[in-house]
Write an enzyme that holds these catalytic residues in place. Sequence first.
Site, PDB file in Angstrom:
ATOM      1  N   ASN A   1      54.356  20.454   0.476  1.00 10.83           N
ATOM      2  CA  ASN A   1      55.090  19.219   0.180  1.00 10.83           C
ATOM      3  C   ASN A   1      54.154  18.351  -0.662  1.00 10.83           C
ATOM      4  O   ASN A   1      53.184  17.803  -0.142  1.00 10.83           O
ATOM      5  CB  ASN A   1      55.472  18.496   1.482  1.00 10.83           C
TER       6      ASN A   1
ATOM      7  N   LYS B   1      54.806  15.579  -2.004  1.00 11.65           N
ATOM      8  CA  LYS B   1      55.163  14.146  -1.929  1.00 11.65           C
ATOM      9  C   LYS B   1      55.235  13.606  -3.357  1.00 11.65           C
ATOM     10  O   LYS B   1      55.585  14.355  -4.267  1.00 11.65           O
ATOM     11  CB  LYS B   1      54.178  13.368  -1.059  1.00 11.65           C
TER      12      LYS B   1
ATOM     13  N   HIS C   1      62.313  14.164   6.418  1.00  7.75           N
ATOM     14  CA  HIS C   1      60.862  13.935   6.484  1.00  7.75           C
ATOM     15  C   HIS C   1      60.608  12.529   7.034  1.00  7.75           C
ATOM     16  O   HIS C   1      61.337  11.592   6.709  1.00  7.75           O
ATOM     17  CB  HIS C   1      60.238  14.096   5.087  1.00  7.75           C
TER      18      HIS C   1
ATOM     19  N   GLU D   1      58.569  10.306   6.286  1.00  6.32           N
ATOM     20  CA  GLU D   1      58.391   9.248   5.270  1.00  6.32           C
ATOM     21  C   GLU D   1      59.739   8.745   4.770  1.00  6.32           C
ATOM     22  O   GLU D   1      59.890   7.574   4.426  1.00  6.32           O
ATOM     23  CB  GLU D   1      57.511   9.777   4.121  1.00  6.32           C
TER      24      GLU D   1
ATOM     25  N   GLU E   1      56.821  17.989  12.995  1.00  6.67           N
ATOM     26  CA  GLU E   1      55.782  17.190  12.344  1.00  6.67           C
ATOM     27  C   GLU E   1      55.570  15.881  13.112  1.00  6.67           C
ATOM     28  O   GLU E   1      56.282  14.897  12.869  1.00  6.67           O
ATOM     29  CB  GLU E   1      56.188  16.851  10.914  1.00  6.67           C
TER      30      GLU E   1
ATOM     31  N   GLY F   1      49.122  13.247   7.321  1.00  9.91           N
ATOM     32  CA  GLY F   1      48.219  12.563   6.392  1.00  9.91           C
ATOM     33  C   GLY F   1      47.110  11.777   7.062  1.00  9.91           C
ATOM     34  O   GLY F   1      46.463  10.943   6.428  1.00  9.91           O
TER      35      GLY F   1
ATOM     36  N   SER G   1      48.470  17.398   8.850  1.00 11.14           N
ATOM     37  CA  SER G   1      47.024  17.496   8.598  1.00 11.14           C
ATOM     38  C   SER G   1      46.462  18.921   8.674  1.00 11.14           C
ATOM     39  O   SER G   1      45.315  19.112   9.077  1.00 11.14           O
ATOM     40  CB  SER G   1      46.245  16.552   9.516  1.00 11.14           C
TER      41      SER G   1
ATOM     42  N   GLY H   1      51.132  19.144   3.441  1.00 16.37           N
ATOM     43  CA  GLY H   1      51.204  18.062   2.462  1.00 16.37           C
ATOM     44  C   GLY H   1      49.951  18.015   1.612  1.00 16.37           C
ATOM     45  O   GLY H   1      49.777  18.793   0.671  1.00 16.37           O
ATOM     46  N   GLY H   2      49.044  17.092   1.953  1.00 16.34           N
ATOM     47  CA  GLY H   2      47.835  16.834   1.164  1.00 16.34           C
ATOM     48  C   GLY H   2      47.092  18.085   0.724  1.00 16.34           C
ATOM     49  O   GLY H   2      46.721  18.217  -0.454  1.00 16.34           O
TER      50      GLY H   2
HETATM   51  C1  PEP Z   1      53.887  16.457   5.227  1.00 20.97           C
HETATM   52  O1  PEP Z   1      53.949  15.619   4.342  1.00 20.97           O
HETATM   53  O2  PEP Z   1      54.909  17.018   5.611  1.00 20.97           O
HETATM   54  C2  PEP Z   1      52.579  16.780   5.809  1.00 20.97           C
HETATM   55  C3  PEP Z   1      52.509  17.644   6.789  1.00 20.97           C
HETATM   56  O3  PEP Z   1      51.507  16.129   5.245  1.00 20.97           O
HETATM   57  P1  PEP Z   1      49.942  16.396   5.564  1.00 20.97           P
HETATM   58  O4  PEP Z   1      49.739  17.895   5.563  1.00 20.97           O
HETATM   59  O5  PEP Z   1      49.226  15.734   4.440  1.00 20.97           O
HETATM   60  O6  PEP Z   1      49.646  15.815   6.889  1.00 20.97           O
END
Ligand code: PEP
Length: 249
Positions: A8, A10, A93, A95, A165, A171, A211, A232-233
């Site tokens: 993802n 973002k 999600h 966010e 999640e 994040g 994370s 994500g990141g």
């Molecule tokens: C996400 O945005 O779904 C996510 C899991 O982000 P991160 O891996 O950065 O925590």
Amino acid sequence: MKKIIISNFKMNTTPSEMKTYSMALATKTSESKNQIIVCPPFTHLCVAKQFLDGSKVSLGAQNVSSEEKGAFTGEVSASMLKDLGVEYVIVGHSERRTKFKETDRLVNKKIKTALANGLKVILCIGEDLASRQAKQACAVVKKELDDALKGIYENELEGVIIAYEPIWAIGTGKTATLKDIQKMVELIRKEIAYLYSDKAGQQINVVYGGSIDIQNYKKIISLACLNGALIGGASLNVDNFAVIARENY
Ligand code: PEP
């Protein structure tokens, strides 16, 4: 064991960077046994499609309109994504739930619209820190699941991946413990069994997100109860994402 590895992005990177990323990912994952899905911003989808075509990598979007078409300025419909060769869409999600005030009802409508247009859905659910501290995590996850799947038939579940999640882990550099992930995945499967059937509970694909990085990915994704991960990141670095995507779990 074959796993589903989802990125993802973002609101990060540019379409030009997507070209380089796609070419590198296609090459680096050509031998992977896993199912790999990248979810860049809408603006990157065409270029991603072009440079991922014929690779092991499928394309996903990060959002979709709940409406079919019409006067909805700024929205992107499921049929537009489908026509572009997108196969998956992330729905619910945290966010979008927190920053864009998306409700369980809207999430449910988006899922129905996406499935009706032949898209598969990556449904995100998870508790916030306050709910976890108040020992309400299970109740929150159950409610999000029940509300999201209202009116969805059992035969449609093969088009649904559930992403657990925990919001406090997204994040933040904090991951849920393996025990907590296991407990929540078990709860999700039990709830699916209650809503549909034991078979559905066993067969539903459940991934974890929060994370995951190049240091911790292996022990989390290797959990037998999990079908994969949403990243994500750490997915923004193509070298790291490719390592995670081509691992043998
Ligand atoms: C996400 O945005 O779904 C996510 C899991 O982000 P991160 O891996 O950065 O925590």
